[in-house]
Design an enzyme around this catalytic site. Structure first.
Site, PDB file in Angstrom:
ATOM      1  N   GLU A 219     -42.965  -5.408 -26.884  1.00 10.55           N
ATOM      2  CA  GLU A 219     -42.721  -6.769 -27.387  1.00 10.55           C
ATOM      3  C   GLU A 219     -43.101  -6.863 -28.864  1.00 10.55           C
ATOM      4  OE1 GLU A 219     -41.097  -8.868 -25.789  1.00 10.55           O
ATOM      5  OE2 GLU A 219     -41.429  -8.598 -23.640  1.00 10.55           O
ATOM      6  N   ARG A 223     -40.099  -7.633 -31.521  1.00  8.07           N
ATOM      7  CA  ARG A 223     -40.146  -8.976 -32.115  1.00  8.07           C
ATOM      8  C   ARG A 223     -40.791  -8.956 -33.505  1.00  8.07           C
ATOM      9  NH1 ARG A 223     -40.714 -13.297 -27.187  1.00  8.07           N
ATOM     10  NH2 ARG A 223     -40.266 -11.871 -25.484  1.00  8.07           N
ATOM     11  N   ASP A 357     -33.104  -2.689 -18.593  1.00  7.26           N
ATOM     12  CA  ASP A 357     -31.993  -3.090 -19.470  1.00  7.26           C
ATOM     13  C   ASP A 357     -31.880  -2.342 -20.800  1.00  7.26           C
ATOM     14  OD1 ASP A 357     -34.372  -4.309 -20.255  1.00  7.26           O
ATOM     15  OD2 ASP A 357     -33.564  -6.338 -20.365  1.00  7.26           O
ATOM     16  N   GLU A 494     -28.779 -13.357 -23.712  1.00  7.65           N
ATOM     17  CA  GLU A 494     -27.863 -12.238 -23.429  1.00  7.65           C
ATOM     18  C   GLU A 494     -26.394 -12.639 -23.344  1.00  7.65           C
ATOM     19  OE1 GLU A 494     -30.738 -12.769 -21.790  1.00  7.65           O
ATOM     20  OE2 GLU A 494     -31.920 -11.167 -22.725  1.00  7.65           O
TER      21      GLU A 494
HETATM   22  C1  DMJ Z   1     -35.846 -10.554 -25.535  1.00  2.00           C
HETATM   23  O1  DMJ Z   1     -37.168 -10.499 -25.905  1.00  2.00           O
HETATM   24  C2  DMJ Z   1     -35.169  -9.249 -25.759  1.00  2.00           C
HETATM   25  O2  DMJ Z   1     -33.806  -9.450 -25.799  1.00  2.00           O
HETATM   26  C3  DMJ Z   1     -35.508  -8.251 -24.698  1.00  2.00           C
HETATM   27  O3  DMJ Z   1     -34.887  -7.021 -24.873  1.00  2.00           O
HETATM   28  C4  DMJ Z   1     -35.144  -8.805 -23.359  1.00  2.00           C
HETATM   29  N1  DMJ Z   1     -35.699 -10.087 -23.136  1.00  2.00           N
HETATM   30  C5  DMJ Z   1     -35.736 -11.073 -24.157  1.00  2.00           C
HETATM   31  C6  DMJ Z   1     -34.680 -12.119 -24.089  1.00  2.00           C
HETATM   32  O4  DMJ Z   1     -34.236 -12.468 -22.869  1.00  2.00           O
END
Ligand code: DMJ
Length: 609
Positions: A219, A223, A357, A494
């Site tokens: 994260e 981010r 994912d 998404e």
């Molecule tokens: C985001 O922090 C990023 O896209 C991450 O890869 C997946 N989850 C969240 C958004 O849904």
């Protein structure tokens, strides 16, 4: 020997003092007027020297800001010698000393295998990219929404990770001003320069990474590091690079494992790392979603270590997939992997949703960023998609809607017809794959799956999608349903992300219309009048959506950014030739051949053996 040295020193001192006395005598012999002339001459010489010195600084700073890849963007006019001077000094502090902000943890850095003092090769600085600002009503509406979200954050949660819009307060998670850092590039892209400048000051003066606190490596990377690197690339402001390099060093202890597979949590202030207490394993998507950021960090800092660490993880996963390919899940990995022996936990689920994912996303995007040196990742992506189509892709009985389900475990391959909203990143990534020259048939799946994602919004009374949707394979009269426990909505990006990719690559305005309907639903249900937007508890009941006291940082970083880009008349500004978007929607530059040399990134042929 010692005697002759002392003699030489004595001789030099005598000569110097004789010369000084001689000059003093000459000076006293001058008239008052002559002395004034000489003084003026000395002052003039001094000023001329200063002027030359400053001009040199200016030239250096301009040279540092020389263009990188994007010639269609206009540079910002020179912001002045003072600014150049400031940037120059900041650069010196972080790059050449390698001690930016390390303070109390220098000792730890010394004992670790990381190299904070590694000498950079050629730090590269981009020039500022200018964005035109909103061009039409839909874009203007998104900017208004962003400003509304920002006004809440600014007023009630400044410097906190999240706005809590209902209690008008701030909440912390990583303690790194998450919403602020995550939103910086969105502001520049939307042309919100005033808001950006204020936030920039906070980063410059208040953002530090010294707290003795564990944060999640993934994260923080996507981010915070991704946000800093992206805004550095767009603004050309070296302060952001400084912060990114400091943070990058502090993330490296997470990679100090026997296998190089990183641990999930890292203590930025104390230089320690640990796995989650409840399970010793790391999350597959987390360890494989660091590479875009680390490669870019190495590229701009000239420090190859970041890229090396992250790309080693990708190579390990590649070897693992090859060995794993004979198991029931083929090229699909379960969601946990052990940092002790780099083995996947075969009893764990296989999914393109939570924890799985972005492993697939970065397989392709790292190839988009690096080209040939990451060809093995492209090949893994291609193989993985073949197995996604084989094992996970199904169609509902009722309307033949395409969806991607899950396997209960990698070893047993029991299919579960459930799809997280998170999976809706896949249409965009498949479209990008076609753009990068992979099998054109990915586009068919992309279009069909995106239609399903859109219907998970449209078929809810609120027009918003739930966190998880269950699909029906039997002959019932509906395609899907949502369980009460899964009916919340965090305003995730998404689906609108994929809408942007598909629109960007096909120019089919239907995708814009779908995005507009989603945006309208967000406005209707999530907007909090006092400022900000709230996550929702239940998308199935228009009369009782249950606004939650939280606005996620990805709402302003991703959801609103992708909506803004989706509605843009001019899709050339942030285009997929020049940019690759990280998992948090932070655009990073595609690296050209000449950029790759700064990464020390050779094509590692051993990965093909
Ligand atoms: C985001 O922090 C990023 O896209 C991450 O890869 C997946 N989850 C969240 C958004 O849904």
């Amino acid at each position: 020997m010692a005697v002759s040295t002392s003699y030489r020193l004595l001789h030099v001192n005598i000569v110097n003092s004789v010369e000084r006395r001689h000059m003093w005598r000459c000076w006293r012999r001058l008239s008052r007027r002559q002395r004034r002339y000489v003084s003026l001459l000395v002052v003039a010489l001094f000023l001329a020297a200063m002027f030359t010195f400053l001009m040199q600084f200016k030239q250096d700073a301009q040279r540092e800001s020389s263009p990188s890849a994007n010639s269609q963007f206009q540079p910002v006019s020179n912001s002045g010698i003072a600014d150049a001077f400031r940037k120059h000094k900041l650069g010196e502090r972080s790059i050449s000393s390698g001690s930016t902000g390390f303070g109390s943890v220098e000792g730890r850095q010394h004992t670790s295998k990381t190299k904070p003092n590694e000498t950079p090769k050629s730090p590269t600085l981009p020039r500022r990219i200018r964005f035109p600002g909103a061009e039409n009503d839909r874009q203007r509406a998104v900017v208004v929404a962003f400003k509304h979200a920002w006004s809440g954050y600014r007023r009630y949660a400044w410097g906190y990770d999240h706005l809590r819009p209902l209690t008008r307060s701030g909440g912390n998670w990583l303690g790194l001003g998450l919403t602020l850092v995550d939103s910086l590039d969105t502001m520049l892209i939307m042309g919100l320069d005033k808001e950006f400048e204020e936030a920039r000051d906070w980063v410059a003066h208040s953002l530090n990474f010294t707290a003795n606190k564990y944060v999640n490596l993934f994260e923080t990377t996507i981010r915070v590091l991704g946000g800093l690197l992206s805004v550095h690339h767009i603004s050309g402001d070296r302060m952001f690079l400084d912060k990114a390099v400091d943070l990058g060093h502090r993330l490296l202890p997470a990679f100090e494992t026997r296998t190089g597979i990183p641990l999930s949590d890292v203590n930025l202030g104390a230089g320690k790392a640990r796995g989650p207490a409840w399970v010793g394993d790391s999350t597959t998507a987390e360890v494989s979603t660091l590479q875009l950021e680390m490669n870019q960090l190495s590229h701009v800092s000239g420090l190859a270590e970041f890229s090396r660490r992250a790309m080693n993880v990708s190579r390990s996963l590649h070897r693992l997939v090859k060995g794993w390919a004979t198991t029931p899940a083929g090229a699909l990995l379960p969601i946990f992997i052990s940092p002790r022996d780099a083995r996947p936990r075969s009893s764990a689920p296989v999914t393109l949703g939570a924890r799985g994912d972005s492993y697939y996303e970065y397989l392709l995007k790292v190839f988009a960023q690096l080209g040939e040196p990451a060809a093995f990742m492209r090949d893994d992506f291609e193989r993985a998609m073949q197995h996604v189509y084989e094992y996970l892709l199904r169609r509902t009985h009722h309307s033949r809607l395409t969806f991607i389900g899950e396997l209960s475990s990698a070893s047993q391959r029991r299919f579960s017809p459930k799809m997280d909203h998170l999976v809706c990143f896949l249409p965009g990534t498949l479209a990008l794959a076609v753009r990068l020259g992979l099998d054109r048939r990915h586009m068919i799946v992309a279009e069909q799956l995106l239609h399903t994602c859109y219907l998970t919004y449209q078929r809810q009374p609120t027009g918003l999608a739930a966190e998880i949707t269950h699909f029906r394979l039997d002959n019932s009269s509906t395609d899907f349903y949502v369980k009460k426990a899964d009916s919340h909505c965090l305003l995730r990006p998404e689906t609108v992300e994929s809408l942007w990719y598909l629109y960007h690559l096909t120019a089919n305005s239907t995708y814009q219309d779908w995005g507009w309907r989603i945006f309208e639903a967000i406005e209707r249900h999530a907007r909090v009048p006092s400022g900000g937007y709230a996550s929702l508890s239940n998308v199935m009941d228009v009369h009782n959506v249950g606004q939650r006291d939280s606005m996620e940082s990805f709402f302003t970083a991703e959801t609103l950014k992708y909506l803004y880009l989706l509605f843009s008349d001019d899709q050339s500004t942030l285009n997929l030739n020049d940019f690759v978007f990280n998992s948090e929607a932070h655009p990073l530059p595609v690296l050209r051949n000449q950029d790759l040399t700064s990464l020390n990134l050779e094509i590692d042929h051993s990965v093909y053996i």
